[in-house]
Structure formats: C-alpha cells, structure tokens
Design a protein around this motif. Structure first.
Motif, PDB file in Angstrom:
ATOM      1  N   ASP A  21       0.839  -1.208   0.000  1.00  0.00           N
ATOM      2  CA  ASP A  21       0.000   0.000   0.000  1.00  0.00           C
ATOM      3  C   ASP A  21       0.869   1.252   0.000  1.00  0.00           C
ATOM      4  N   ALA A  22       1.939   1.240   0.807  1.00  0.00           N
ATOM      5  CA  ALA A  22       2.837   2.395   0.868  1.00  0.00           C
ATOM      6  C   ALA A  22       3.500   2.631  -0.484  1.00  0.00           C
ATOM      7  N   LEU A  23       3.951   1.556  -1.114  1.00  0.00           N
ATOM      8  CA  LEU A  23       4.587   1.704  -2.424  1.00  0.00           C
ATOM      9  C   LEU A  23       3.621   2.256  -3.462  1.00  0.00           C
ATOM     10  N   GLU A  24       2.380   1.827  -3.405  1.00  0.00           N
ATOM     11  CA  GLU A  24       1.390   2.320  -4.369  1.00  0.00           C
ATOM     12  C   GLU A  24       1.119   3.808  -4.157  1.00  0.00           C
ATOM     13  N   LEU A  25       0.970   4.239  -2.913  1.00  0.00           N
ATOM     14  CA  LEU A  25       0.754   5.663  -2.642  1.00  0.00           C
ATOM     15  C   LEU A  25       1.973   6.475  -3.066  1.00  0.00           C
ATOM     16  N   ARG A  26       3.157   6.003  -2.746  1.00  0.00           N
ATOM     17  CA  ARG A  26       4.364   6.707  -3.160  1.00  0.00           C
ATOM     18  C   ARG A  26       4.462   6.790  -4.684  1.00  0.00           C
ATOM     19  N   ARG A  27       4.072   5.733  -5.381  1.00  0.00           N
ATOM     20  CA  ARG A  27       4.091   5.752  -6.849  1.00  0.00           C
ATOM     21  C   ARG A  27       3.179   6.850  -7.370  1.00  0.00           C
ATOM     22  N   ARG A  28       1.966   6.926  -6.813  1.00  0.00           N
ATOM     23  CA  ARG A  28       1.018   7.955  -7.262  1.00  0.00           C
ATOM     24  C   ARG A  28       1.560   9.362  -6.999  1.00  0.00           C
TER      25      ARG A  28
END
Length: 145
Positions: A21-28
């Motif tokens: 989840d953290a990686l996905e938010l950081r990607r966005r």
C-alpha cells in the motif's frame, strides 16, 4: 476527541503485506504527480526503514519512513487527504519513534516548495539547495534531545 498521532499510525517493515500500500501511494505521489523515475523512488533504504502508514478504514492516506541513520523520507499524503494535518501526524510519530531509538536528531531532504512545512515543526535548513530526481531539495535537521 482526536486521537494522538501515533494512535492513528502503524509502523511496519518492508516485509509486511501493508508495505505494498505504501509503495502504491508513493508511486502515485512521486512518480505520477511529480515525475520522479520509479527506479529512483524506490531504493535499498526501504528494506531497513520503519514505514509509517496512516489509514482511514482500509484506505491508506499517508506514509513516510525512518531509516536507522535518523533520516525521515518518502513523506507522501494522498491528493484527496492533503490539508488535513496528516503529514504532521506522520512526522510526529516518526520523531517519537526516533526518540524511542535514542536518536539525538532526525534529518530529511525537503523539497524546496515545502521547506516551510518542516520549519514550522522545528527543522532548520543547512547547506545549499541541490537537485534530487530533478527536484530542488534542502537538507534539514531537528534536534530531539
């Protein structure tokens, strides 16, 4: 009554399932919004960092990380949740964790456009502005003791 910052924040390792989840938010935030190359957004520090995650129900609203050296980074709040003090809550929680680890200070590389956010939390700039992933940054420190 409002919860204390760390009551709302989970600290996890990169091996925990929520790290995705953290990686996905950081990607966005960093890759899509700011144009940071994905291979620069992710690094080896993720494996040794403690990651702070702030959820509302099942939705991740914000994340940040603390590496063993005391560096705070990858502070990201979802676009829809900005302006609600969530970045401040993440920072306070990671500073509290750094104190628990007996770190005398924390530091970060702030994007120049948000230096004021960190100054209001007691961080002081040092050195010259530099480019990281094509974005101007300033090293900032805060004493914890």
């Amino acid at each position: 009554m409002r919860k204390t910052p760390c009551a709302m924040v989970r600290l996890i390792a990169a091996t925990d399932p929520e790290f995705a989840d953290a990686l996905e938010l950081r990607r966005r935030v960093f890759v899509e919004e700011q144009g940071v190359p994905l291979d620069e957004e992710r690094d080896e520090q993720d494996l040794v960092a403690e990651h702070a995650l702030l959820y509302d129900g099942g939705t991740l609203l914000g994340t940040a990380r603390l590496v063993p050296s005391g560096k705070i980074g990858r502070v990201a709040v979802s676009e829809a949740a900005r302006g609600q003090g969530l970045g401040l809550e993440l920072m306070r929680c990671l500073e509290q964790r750094a104190r628990q680890l007996a770190l005398p200070e924390v530091y970060l590389d702030a994007q120049v456009k948000v230096v004021g956010f960190y100054e209001r939390q007691g961080y002081a700039g040092e050195g010259e502005i530099f480019l990281d992933a094509g974005i101007e940054h300033l090293r900032m420190r805060k004493q914890l003791v």
